[in-house]
Write a protein that holds these residues in place. Structure first.
Motif, PDB file in Angstrom:
ATOM      1  N   ARG A 627      74.404 -42.849 116.791  1.00 55.01           N
ATOM      2  CA  ARG A 627      74.833 -41.777 115.901  1.00 55.01           C
ATOM      3  C   ARG A 627      75.015 -40.455 116.636  1.00 55.01           C
ATOM      4  NH1 ARG A 627      71.991 -40.437 110.137  1.00 55.01           N
ATOM      5  NH2 ARG A 627      72.568 -42.611 109.821  1.00 55.01           N
ATOM      6  N   TYR A 628      74.155 -40.178 117.601  1.00 55.16           N
ATOM      7  CA  TYR A 628      74.192 -38.875 118.282  1.00 55.16           C
ATOM      8  C   TYR A 628      74.808 -38.949 119.677  1.00 55.16           C
ATOM      9  CZ  TYR A 628      71.318 -37.279 114.410  1.00 55.16           C
ATOM     10  OH  TYR A 628      70.859 -36.961 113.151  1.00 55.16           O
ATOM     11  N   GLY A 629      75.108 -40.138 120.113  1.00 54.27           N
ATOM     12  CA  GLY A 629      75.678 -40.285 121.452  1.00 54.27           C
ATOM     13  C   GLY A 629      74.728 -39.792 122.532  1.00 54.27           C
ATOM     14  N   ALA A 630      73.455 -40.089 122.362  1.00 56.21           N
ATOM     15  CA  ALA A 630      72.432 -39.521 123.253  1.00 56.21           C
ATOM     16  C   ALA A 630      71.483 -40.601 123.774  1.00 56.21           C
ATOM     17  CB  ALA A 630      71.618 -38.489 122.476  1.00 56.21           C
ATOM     18  N   TRP A 631      70.756 -40.226 124.808  1.00 53.34           N
ATOM     19  CA  TRP A 631      69.599 -41.019 125.228  1.00 53.34           C
ATOM     20  C   TRP A 631      68.493 -40.773 124.212  1.00 53.34           C
ATOM     21  CZ3 TRP A 631      69.237 -44.291 129.394  1.00 53.34           C
ATOM     22  CH2 TRP A 631      70.355 -44.281 130.252  1.00 53.34           C
ATOM     23  N   VAL A 632      67.820 -41.827 123.845  1.00 54.11           N
ATOM     24  CA  VAL A 632      66.763 -41.682 122.842  1.00 54.11           C
ATOM     25  C   VAL A 632      65.449 -42.202 123.414  1.00 54.11           C
ATOM     26  CG1 VAL A 632      65.955 -42.445 120.572  1.00 54.11           C
ATOM     27  CG2 VAL A 632      68.352 -41.809 120.901  1.00 54.11           C
ATOM     28  N   VAL A 633      64.412 -41.430 123.187  1.00 55.27           N
ATOM     29  CA  VAL A 633      63.054 -41.857 123.525  1.00 55.27           C
ATOM     30  C   VAL A 633      62.302 -41.918 122.207  1.00 55.27           C
ATOM     31  CG1 VAL A 633      60.921 -41.200 124.713  1.00 55.27           C
ATOM     32  CG2 VAL A 633      63.141 -40.768 125.802  1.00 55.27           C
ATOM     33  N   LEU A 634      62.126 -43.117 121.674  1.00 56.73           N
ATOM     34  CA  LEU A 634      61.370 -43.263 120.430  1.00 56.73           C
ATOM     35  C   LEU A 634      59.910 -43.499 120.813  1.00 56.73           C
ATOM     36  CD1 LEU A 634      61.041 -43.460 117.396  1.00 56.73           C
ATOM     37  CD2 LEU A 634      61.816 -45.841 117.510  1.00 56.73           C
ATOM     38  N   LYS A 635      59.104 -42.456 120.575  1.00 59.39           N
ATOM     39  CA  LYS A 635      57.743 -42.455 121.106  1.00 59.39           C
ATOM     40  C   LYS A 635      56.797 -43.323 120.287  1.00 59.39           C
ATOM     41  CE  LYS A 635      57.792 -37.898 121.028  1.00 59.39           C
ATOM     42  NZ  LYS A 635      57.603 -36.450 121.296  1.00 59.39           N
ATOM     43  N   GLY A 636      55.642 -43.550 120.867  1.00 61.32           N
ATOM     44  CA  GLY A 636      54.602 -44.363 120.221  1.00 61.32           C
ATOM     45  C   GLY A 636      54.183 -45.492 121.150  1.00 61.32           C
ATOM     46  N   SER A 637      53.291 -46.343 120.650  1.00 65.94           N
ATOM     47  CA  SER A 637      52.850 -47.462 121.474  1.00 65.94           C
ATOM     48  C   SER A 637      54.045 -48.352 121.783  1.00 65.94           C
ATOM     49  CB  SER A 637      51.782 -48.256 120.711  1.00 65.94           C
ATOM     50  OG  SER A 637      51.362 -49.340 121.485  1.00 65.94           O
ATOM     51  N   GLY A 638      54.355 -48.496 123.042  1.00 67.95           N
ATOM     52  CA  GLY A 638      55.560 -49.227 123.450  1.00 67.95           C
ATOM     53  C   GLY A 638      56.784 -48.360 123.183  1.00 67.95           C
ATOM     54  N   THR A 639      56.836 -47.221 123.868  1.00 68.36           N
ATOM     55  CA  THR A 639      57.968 -46.297 123.679  1.00 68.36           C
ATOM     56  C   THR A 639      59.285 -46.993 124.007  1.00 68.36           C
ATOM     57  OG1 THR A 639      56.700 -44.285 124.046  1.00 68.36           O
ATOM     58  CG2 THR A 639      59.030 -44.187 124.630  1.00 68.36           C
ATOM     59  N   ILE A 640      60.266 -46.777 123.124  1.00 69.78           N
ATOM     60  CA  ILE A 640      61.587 -47.373 123.337  1.00 69.78           C
ATOM     61  C   ILE A 640      62.493 -46.313 123.960  1.00 69.78           C
ATOM     62  CG2 ILE A 640      63.543 -48.548 122.245  1.00 69.78           C
ATOM     63  CD1 ILE A 640      60.936 -49.953 121.561  1.00 69.78           C
ATOM     64  N   VAL A 641      63.181 -46.703 125.002  1.00 66.67           N
ATOM     65  CA  VAL A 641      64.213 -45.843 125.597  1.00 66.67           C
ATOM     66  C   VAL A 641      65.545 -46.529 125.352  1.00 66.67           C
ATOM     67  CG1 VAL A 641      65.160 -44.941 127.751  1.00 66.67           C
ATOM     68  CG2 VAL A 641      62.685 -44.897 127.363  1.00 66.67           C
ATOM     69  N   CYS A 642      66.482 -45.787 124.777  1.00 63.99           N
ATOM     70  CA  CYS A 642      67.792 -46.382 124.501  1.00 63.99           C
ATOM     71  C   CYS A 642      68.883 -45.488 125.074  1.00 63.99           C
ATOM     72  CB  CYS A 642      67.975 -46.554 122.993  1.00 63.99           C
ATOM     73  SG  CYS A 642      69.464 -47.474 122.574  1.00 63.99           S
ATOM     74  N   SER A 643      69.827 -46.089 125.752  1.00 60.54           N
ATOM     75  CA  SER A 643      70.933 -45.323 126.332  1.00 60.54           C
ATOM     76  C   SER A 643      71.977 -45.050 125.254  1.00 60.54           C
ATOM     77  CB  SER A 643      71.577 -46.115 127.472  1.00 60.54           C
ATOM     78  OG  SER A 643      72.415 -47.112 126.926  1.00 60.54           O
ATOM     79  N   PRO A 644      72.884 -44.098 125.501  1.00 54.52           N
ATOM     80  CA  PRO A 644      73.930 -43.836 124.505  1.00 54.52           C
ATOM     81  C   PRO A 644      74.760 -45.089 124.213  1.00 54.52           C
ATOM     82  CG  PRO A 644      73.888 -42.106 126.167  1.00 54.52           C
ATOM     83  CD  PRO A 644      72.953 -43.174 126.638  1.00 54.52           C
ATOM     84  N   SER A 645      74.825 -46.011 125.161  1.00 53.86           N
ATOM     85  CA  SER A 645      75.625 -47.218 124.921  1.00 53.86           C
ATOM     86  C   SER A 645      74.812 -48.347 124.291  1.00 53.86           C
ATOM     87  CB  SER A 645      76.252 -47.695 126.235  1.00 53.86           C
ATOM     88  OG  SER A 645      75.231 -48.011 127.155  1.00 53.86           O
ATOM     89  N   GLY A 646      73.572 -48.084 123.950  1.00 57.35           N
ATOM     90  CA  GLY A 646      72.794 -49.081 123.217  1.00 57.35           C
ATOM     91  C   GLY A 646      71.942 -49.986 124.089  1.00 57.35           C
ATOM     92  N   ALA A 647      71.810 -49.671 125.365  1.00 56.59           N
ATOM     93  CA  ALA A 647      70.932 -50.472 126.231  1.00 56.59           C
ATOM     94  C   ALA A 647      69.503 -49.981 126.042  1.00 56.59           C
ATOM     95  CB  ALA A 647      71.351 -50.304 127.688  1.00 56.59           C
ATOM     96  N   TRP A 648      68.620 -50.885 125.673  1.00 55.25           N
ATOM     97  CA  TRP A 648      67.255 -50.441 125.365  1.00 55.25           C
ATOM     98  C   TRP A 648      66.239 -51.042 126.321  1.00 55.25           C
ATOM     99  CZ3 TRP A 648      64.197 -54.617 124.181  1.00 55.25           C
ATOM    100  CH2 TRP A 648      64.832 -55.747 123.647  1.00 55.25           C
ATOM    101  N   ARG A 649      65.166 -50.302 126.438  1.00 58.86           N
ATOM    102  CA  ARG A 649      64.069 -50.731 127.304  1.00 58.86           C
ATOM    103  C   ARG A 649      62.753 -50.361 126.624  1.00 58.86           C
ATOM    104  NH1 ARG A 649      65.521 -48.543 133.243  1.00 58.86           N
ATOM    105  NH2 ARG A 649      64.523 -50.477 133.879  1.00 58.86           N
TER     106      ARG A 649
END
Ligand SMILES: NC(=O)C1=CN([C@@H]2O[C@H](COP(=O)(O)OP(=O)(O)OC[C@H]3O[C@@H](n4cnc5c(N)ncnc54)[C@H](O)[C@@H]3O)[C@@H](O)[C@H]2O)[C@@H](O)CC1
Ligand SMILES: Nc1ncnc2c1ncn2[C@@H]1O[C@H](COP(=O)(O)OP(=O)(O)O)[C@@H](O)[C@H]1O
Ligand SMILES: [K+]
Length: 725
Positions: A627-649
């Motif tokens: 939605r925002y075309g951004a890198w996302v760091v969704l915090k918490g236990s097992g933080t999710i990192v997602c690239s603008p293209s949808g690659a997640w870690r």
């Protein structure tokens, strides 16, 4: 063995399973899964009972095949199985059900096998397995337990006949094994001795000597002979009671011990009873195998499954979860109220995201991955994911990763191969291609994945080489948030840092006395001079507030200097989520954009609620990124990192010590600093998240946390880690 860094959702796994199964004889994968678990048990729990809890699907099928294999290897195995669903068992599981040897399956509620934590050696023949079969099982399920008086007689005779030093062996193959005497398994038959008898005998030995008795221990038969049958054996008035009234052992508990309740907490607390009657210090032997549900858990657990899980969690033995701890969603990490608390998880084909985020790391224990020799399929899936954009944005060589995984899997496979059966001679044909949707494949973030954090600095550099960061933060009363982020940026290596306090002159804090290196100014002052100051990265939002002034400053950050990098946290996320003008400005920016929401902030960015975000953290992170075309760091236990293209870690570092105010401010400062220093976004974002967690882990190792760990210390530990390389 390192965990595979590749994560597959159940959709991806099912696709691989289907593709692979089509090229293999029926049951091959289940066989491999069971053999893998059997090898794991042989290594980690070479002795002791094995209780296998089986569900209605293929996860249960894995458990059934495992139980058969262990039984054939002479292990003492008990199986409890949930009823099949209305549709019946899946084909492989049904085959496993049909092949389950008689006597293993127990009725009623699971109990720990009392009186025997047997080991391999008898191969089932003439051993305790036969006793079990004849008696119909141990403990409360022992419907044919027989007359206690009769058992008493048989056991007493056996004990009295034994030589002065007899070994009480509760092992398979030897209900009573007199090393120096006359008692042999052939003399003490299923008709004569039940498990209860052996239980009583062992406990009697313990009571007599007041020393813990272990399987295989030598116990003086004089002591045993000195005790009357009434002392040794069950109270005839209560066929489950192991002690007559007044028996010293009864002092251990106010209640008579009954079969299946040997793990009473008071006894355990005294270190007296472990491993189903065997007294073995603090380390019970044996393992409960959780084969109730795997990736097919689709709805709330019913009362029976919940009760079995509650029982399993209450037993002080290891719990090995097959594929996924039952009750945990392997995709999302959401745990039901009843969820197996595994000490170990052996997961198949590839690692699963749900084992690493949300409740996953709380319930999975040690995770091991066995690819079931499907490396080629996993490889092809990763390759297809890469083609669809996965990994490209992360700068991750997904193919190389998949190869590494394959190597790990093959290594395991080779170990298994030593015990291989017919199914393993068949090599699955490599798949031609798969085209999994992008977000069904992700990766873990480990230290090895973020090497640029540790790159040494060139001599021919200066402060301008490491970026100029501005931190828009710290409204009155929240100045600390600005300082936490700015100091973290300093300790993480940013060249120059301006603190743009969300305030107007005269500032209540003209300078940070702890770190006078930080240049503290008012927000408008920094914004007005940003060009001249050469600000290349903004961190905005920590304690910023959400009033009109904050809104105005943030809008300027987003609209001006579009090439600068921005990291938005906290109040900046709340403002962004509710303001379409800001959102438009944000999307149009050319610099690197990072959003670092916790679940509530994420819900504001999505216009949803926290529950929905937490129900599927990966999906939420990917949705925000899109939605925002951004890198996302969704915090918490097992933080999710997602690239603008949808690659997640999913990050692997960190601990609950971080659950304290200010650690998010520190993280945003660190991320800004790494971007300012010119790290590529995939390494700056993933690296910053990993470093932040690793710093907290180091603090815990040093005893500085998890309780009382403070945010400021995280930045200091992060500096140390970066400099250690
Ligand atoms: N299919 C294959 O090729 C392989 C499957 N394997 C195993 O099979 C598992 C997946 O098997 P399944 O797809 O059968 O799934 P599961 O065995 O995880 O469970 C699905 C079954 O449970 C039922 N169920 C789901 N939620 C329930 C609930 N809350 N209460 C009661 N019943 C519920 C379903 O109706 C279905 O019958 C994997 O996790 C893995 O352990 C392994 O043997 C490896 C190979
Ligand atoms: N239980 C936990 N396990 C691991 N990391 C955690 C845990 N709780 C919090 N964290 C981490 O701590 C940080 C908290 O950030 P945030 O909620 O924004 O706090 P604040 O706003 O007070 O700075 C995040 O990086 C988060 O991932
Ligand atoms: K399971």
């Amino acid at each position: 063995m390192p965990a595979s860094p590749l994560l597959l959702t159940s959709t991806a796994l099912r696709r691989i399973e289907t593709d692979a199964a089509a090229t293999l004889p029926p049951g091959t994968l289940m066989d491999r899964a069971a053999r893998s678990a059997a090898a794991r048990i042989a290594t980690s729990w070479p002795s002791g009972a094995v209780v296998v809890l089986c569900g209605p699907g293929n996860n249960g099928g894995d458990g059934l095949v495992l139980a058969r294999m262990l039984h054939e290897a002479g292990r003492h195995v008990k199986v409890w199985a949930l009823p099949a669903s209305d549709a019946g068992r899946p084909e492989d599981a049904q085959r496993a059900w049909d092949a389950l040897p008689a006597g293993l399956l127990q009725s009623g509620e699971p109990v720990w096998p009392v009186g025997n934590a047997g080991t391999e050696g008898a191969g089932g023949a003439g051993g305790f397995g036969q006793v079990e079969s004849a008696a119909g099982g141990f403990g409360e399920n022992d419907s044919a337990a027989g007359d206690p008086g009769l058992r008493s007689e048989a056991l007493s005779a056996a004990l009295r006949d034994a030589a002065s030093a007899a070994e009480i062996d509760t092992d398979a193959g030897a209900a009573l094994d007199a090393t120096a005497g006359d008692v042999t398994p052939t003399e003490v038959t299923a008709d004569d001795v039940t498990a209860d008898d052996v239980t009583a005998a062992d406990l009697a030995g313990d009571v007599a000597s007041r020393e813990p008795v272990e399987r295989g221990d030598t116990v003086s038969t004089d002591l045993l002979a000195d005790r009357s049958d009434a002392d040794l054996l069950a109270d005839p008035s209560d066929s489950n009671s192991l002690f007559a009234e007044g028996d010293p052992a009864d002092d251990l508990s106010n209640e008579p011990l009954s079969t299946g309740t040997l793990f009473d907490a008071p006894l355990l607390d005294q270190g007296r009873i472990t491993d189903g009657l065997l007294l073995d210090g603090d380390v019970p032997r044996g393992v409960i195998v959780d084969a109730l549900f795997g990736i097919g858990l689709t709805r709330p657990l019913d009362a029976q499954a919940q009760a079995w899980i509650t029982w399993a969690n209450a037993q002080p033995v290891a719990r090995l979860a097959i594929d996924v701890p039952s009750g945990l969603n392997g995709d999302t990490g959401a745990a039901q109220d009843a969820c197996v608390q595994a000490t170990h998880t052996l997961t198949f084909i590839a690692d699963k995201p749900g084992l690493h985020t949300r409740a996953g790391s709380d319930v999975a224990g040690t995770i091991e991955v066995d690819d079931l020799q499907l490396a080629a399929f996993v490889d092809a899936s990763a390759e297809a994911g890469l083609g669809a954009g996965l990994g490209a944005g992360l700068g991750v060589d997904a193919k190389a990763d998949a190869k590494a995984n394959a190597d790990v899997g093959l290594e395991i496979g080779l170990n298994i191969g030593a015990n291989a059966g017919a199914g393993d001679d068949v090599t699955a044909a490599a798949p031609s291609s798969t085209d999994l949707p992008t977000n069904d494949i992700g990766h873990l973030i480990r230290k090895a994945d973020v090497p640029s954090l540790f790159q040494s600095r060139k001599n021919d550099t200066h402060k301008g080489s490491y970026g100029t960061l501005a931190v828009l933060a710290g409204a009155p009363g929240m100045t600390g948030a600005a300082l936490l982020a700015s100091r973290a940026a300093l300790l993480t290596g940013a060249g120059k840092i301006f603190v743009a306090l969300a305030d107007t002159p005269p500032l209540s804090l003209p300078c940070d006395p702890m770190h006078p290196e930080l240049m503290v100014r008012d927000a408008a002052g920094v914004l007005d001079a940003a060009d001249a100051l050469g600000v290349d990265t903004w961190v905005a939002g920590c304690g910023l507030g959400t009033d009109d002034a904050a809104k105005g400053w943030l809008t300027r950050v987003l609209q001006e200097r579009p090439d600068a990098n921005v990291v938005l946290d906290a109040d900046a996320l709340t403002l962004l989520g509710g303001d379409q003008v800001m959102q438009a400005a944000f999307r149009q920016r050319k610099g690197i954009k990072v959003l670092t929401p916790h679940p509530l902030e994420a819900s504001r960015l999505l216009g949803s609620d926290t529950h929905a975000v937490q129900a599927d953290r990966i999906a939420a992170a990917c949705a925000i990124a899109a939605r925002y075309g951004a890198w996302v760091v969704l915090k918490g236990s097992g933080t999710i990192v997602c690239s603008p293209s949808g690659a997640w870690r999913i990050n692997t570092s960190g601990n609950p010590g971080l659950a304290t105010a200010g650690t998010g401010d520190v993280l945003s400062g660190m991320l800004g600093a790494l971007l300012a220093q010119g790290l590529l976004p995939e390494e700056a974002v993933a690296g910053g998240v990993w470093l932040h967690g690793a710093a907290a882990d180091r603090l815990v190792e040093q005893g500085i946390g998890p309780i009382g760990l403070s945010a400021s210390e995280v930045a200091q530990a992060a500096r140390w880690i970066r400099n250690q390389g």
